[in-house]
Every structure is written in C-alpha cells, then in structure tokens.
Design a protein around this motif. Structure first.
Motif, PDB file in Angstrom:
ATOM      1  N   GLY A 203       0.817  -1.195  -0.141  1.00 24.93           N
ATOM      2  CA  GLY A 203       0.103   0.111  -0.114  1.00 24.93           C
ATOM      3  C   GLY A 203       0.885   1.100   0.000  1.00 24.93           C
ATOM      4  N   PRO A 204       0.623   2.215  -0.656  1.00 24.04           N
ATOM      5  CA  PRO A 204       1.437   3.574  -0.876  1.00 24.04           C
ATOM      6  C   PRO A 204       1.608   4.254   0.190  1.00 24.04           C
ATOM      7  N   GLU A 205       0.564   4.139   1.277  1.00 25.14           N
ATOM      8  CA  GLU A 205       0.707   4.988   2.604  1.00 25.14           C
ATOM      9  C   GLU A 205       1.642   4.223   3.458  1.00 25.14           C
ATOM     10  N   CYS A 206       2.194   3.124   3.427  1.00 26.32           N
ATOM     11  CA  CYS A 206       2.894   2.381   4.286  1.00 26.32           C
ATOM     12  C   CYS A 206       4.332   2.741   4.340  1.00 26.32           C
ATOM     13  N   ILE A 207       5.019   2.966   2.893  1.00 24.83           N
ATOM     14  CA  ILE A 207       6.210   3.862   3.070  1.00 24.83           C
ATOM     15  C   ILE A 207       6.361   5.032   2.414  1.00 24.83           C
ATOM     16  N   VAL A 208       6.637   5.851   3.255  1.00 29.88           N
ATOM     17  CA  VAL A 208       6.569   7.393   2.807  1.00 29.88           C
ATOM     18  C   VAL A 208       8.030   8.085   2.868  1.00 29.88           C
ATOM     19  N   ARG A 209       8.349   8.697   1.917  1.00 28.90           N
ATOM     20  CA  ARG A 209       9.416   9.549   1.641  1.00 28.90           C
ATOM     21  C   ARG A 209       9.521  10.491   2.587  1.00 28.90           C
ATOM     22  N   HIS A 210      10.651  10.812   3.312  1.00 31.91           N
ATOM     23  CA  HIS A 210      10.890  11.946   4.126  1.00 31.91           C
ATOM     24  C   HIS A 210      11.965  12.449   3.803  1.00 31.91           C
ATOM     25  N   GLY A 211      12.337  13.658   3.269  1.00 31.19           N
ATOM     26  CA  GLY A 211      13.548  14.440   2.809  1.00 31.19           C
ATOM     27  C   GLY A 211      14.698  13.127   2.371  1.00 31.19           C
ATOM     28  N   ALA A 212      15.567  12.893   2.841  1.00 29.87           N
ATOM     29  CA  ALA A 212      16.578  12.006   2.110  1.00 29.87           C
ATOM     30  C   ALA A 212      16.452  10.554   2.700  1.00 29.87           C
ATOM     31  N   GLY A 213      15.111  10.143   3.172  1.00 28.31           N
ATOM     32  CA  GLY A 213      14.960   8.675   3.471  1.00 28.31           C
ATOM     33  C   GLY A 213      13.695   8.279   3.258  1.00 28.31           C
ATOM     34  N   TYR A 214      13.320   7.275   3.937  1.00 28.13           N
ATOM     35  CA  TYR A 214      12.003   6.496   3.790  1.00 28.13           C
ATOM     36  C   TYR A 214      11.764   5.932   5.225  1.00 28.13           C
ATOM     37  N   GLN A 215      10.192   6.065   5.548  1.00 24.24           N
ATOM     38  CA  GLN A 215       9.574   5.570   6.986  1.00 24.24           C
ATOM     39  C   GLN A 215       8.635   4.659   6.469  1.00 24.24           C
TER      40      GLN A 215
ATOM     41  N   ARG B 229       4.153 -15.920  16.038  1.00 25.05           N
ATOM     42  CA  ARG B 229       3.184 -14.931  15.032  1.00 25.05           C
ATOM     43  C   ARG B 229       1.814 -15.456  14.741  1.00 25.05           C
ATOM     44  N   HIS B 230       1.620 -16.775  14.818  1.00 15.86           N
ATOM     45  CA  HIS B 230       0.198 -17.496  14.685  1.00 15.86           C
ATOM     46  C   HIS B 230      -0.662 -17.035  15.862  1.00 15.86           C
ATOM     47  N   GLY B 231      -0.132 -16.297  16.965  1.00 17.67           N
ATOM     48  CA  GLY B 231      -1.113 -16.266  18.012  1.00 17.67           C
ATOM     49  C   GLY B 231      -1.406 -14.756  17.926  1.00 17.67           C
ATOM     50  N   LEU B 232      -0.730 -14.046  17.020  1.00 12.70           N
ATOM     51  CA  LEU B 232      -0.941 -12.501  16.924  1.00 12.70           C
ATOM     52  C   LEU B 232      -2.157 -12.377  15.742  1.00 12.70           C
ATOM     53  N   THR B 233      -3.047 -11.560  15.803  1.00  8.34           N
ATOM     54  CA  THR B 233      -3.840 -11.301  14.778  1.00  8.34           C
ATOM     55  C   THR B 233      -3.266 -10.372  13.734  1.00  8.34           C
ATOM     56  N   PRO B 234      -3.086 -10.854  12.441  1.00 11.79           N
ATOM     57  CA  PRO B 234      -2.058 -10.033  11.363  1.00 11.79           C
ATOM     58  C   PRO B 234      -2.916  -8.992  11.254  1.00 11.79           C
ATOM     59  N   PRO B 235      -2.121  -7.678  10.975  1.00 11.44           N
ATOM     60  CA  PRO B 235      -2.680  -6.583  11.069  1.00 11.44           C
ATOM     61  C   PRO B 235      -3.601  -6.397   9.470  1.00 11.44           C
ATOM     62  N   GLY B 236      -4.623  -5.669   9.516  1.00 12.13           N
ATOM     63  CA  GLY B 236      -5.302  -5.730   8.227  1.00 12.13           C
ATOM     64  C   GLY B 236      -4.445  -4.788   7.238  1.00 12.13           C
ATOM     65  N   ARG B 237      -3.564  -3.943   7.595  1.00 13.42           N
ATOM     66  CA  ARG B 237      -2.852  -2.987   7.063  1.00 13.42           C
ATOM     67  C   ARG B 237      -1.478  -2.823   7.435  1.00 13.42           C
ATOM     68  N   CYS B 238      -0.419  -2.536   6.952  1.00 11.42           N
ATOM     69  CA  CYS B 238       0.958  -2.461   7.435  1.00 11.42           C
ATOM     70  C   CYS B 238       0.849  -1.257   8.416  1.00 11.42           C
ATOM     71  N   CYS B 239       0.019  -0.233   8.042  1.00 17.34           N
ATOM     72  CA  CYS B 239       0.197   0.887   8.619  1.00 17.34           C
ATOM     73  C   CYS B 239      -0.870   1.343   9.612  1.00 17.34           C
TER      74      CYS B 239
END
Length: 130
Positions: free
Chosen positions: A64-76, A120-130
């Motif tokens: 999803g495009p909102e999951c990785i955001v460019r900030h100046g000289a890097g990514y978040q 990991r199987h004990g956690l509910t996978p997030p609906g979205r990474c963000c």
C-alpha cells in the motif's frame, strides 16, 4: 508480512533486505544513504539509488502506498503497534523487568515466558501494515 489478512510474498534478496532494514527502524526515517550501504556495502553500483527507488515502488505496490513514505533523504515504514513481533517481544520483556523490579517475580516469570514463546500465529495479522 501481512496485508488484508493475507501473507505478502516478496521476491528478491535486496527487496527483502530493504524491508527488513525498514522494519528494524519501523516508524522512523531510514536515510537513503544508509539503505544503499546496507544493501550494497561499501561499493554500491552507480545505479544503487535508482534501484532503491524501484524496490520502494514495488514494496508500495504490495503493501500500500501509505505504508512507505519518503521523508527528505530517506524512507519511513509505518506500522501499527502490534504489527511487528519484535515490538510485542520487547514490550513483554519490559513488563517482565518492571514486575521483577516491583518485587513480583511470579508476574515477571509469566511475562518473560509469554515473550519467549511469542508465535506469529498467536497474533492477529494487521489488516494493513500502517
């Protein structure tokens, strides 16, 4: 990695390595220079930054495009509080230490056991990474 309840498959070592680098610094900016160094070492190819942008684009398509955001000289990479096992583990360890410091060894033992057996199987996978 999960998205909308489904496992996301990533191809290629460099893309997986880049995602790992972003996950280790989740919700913080990782400088492009640092990512290039992590992926290619001391002598990156002249096309390293262009390839990095390609990997970001591919990851955005999958996550999803909102999951990785460019900030100046890097990514978040934006992820939720319980989306990464490492974060859940760290919280469990901190809770165990706090319980031990407060003189509650039985509670500390429960917290550390839960953290050590995190699955990991004990956690509910997030609906979205963000």
């Amino acid at each position: 990695m999960w998205r909308d309840g489904r496992e996301v498959e990533l191809s290629g070592r460099k893309m997986r390595a880049m995602l790992a680098a972003l996950l280790l610094r989740a919700n913080h900016v990782v400088l492009t220079e640092r990512l290039v160094s992590m992926l290619w070492g001391e002598q990156p190819p002249p096309t390293a930054v262009a390839q990095l942008h390609k990997y970001v684009s591919q990851l955005r398509t999958k996550l999803g495009p909102e999951c990785i955001v460019r900030h100046g000289a890097g990514y978040q990479l934006h992820i939720g509080q319980n989306a990464l096992d490492l974060h859940v583990f760290d919280r469990g360890v901190r809770a165990a230490r706090a319980a031990l410091d407060a003189g509650r060894p039985a509670e500390a033992a429960q917290e550390i056991t839960a953290a050590q057996t995190l699955d990991r199987h004990g956690l509910t996978p997030p609906g979205r990474c963000c």
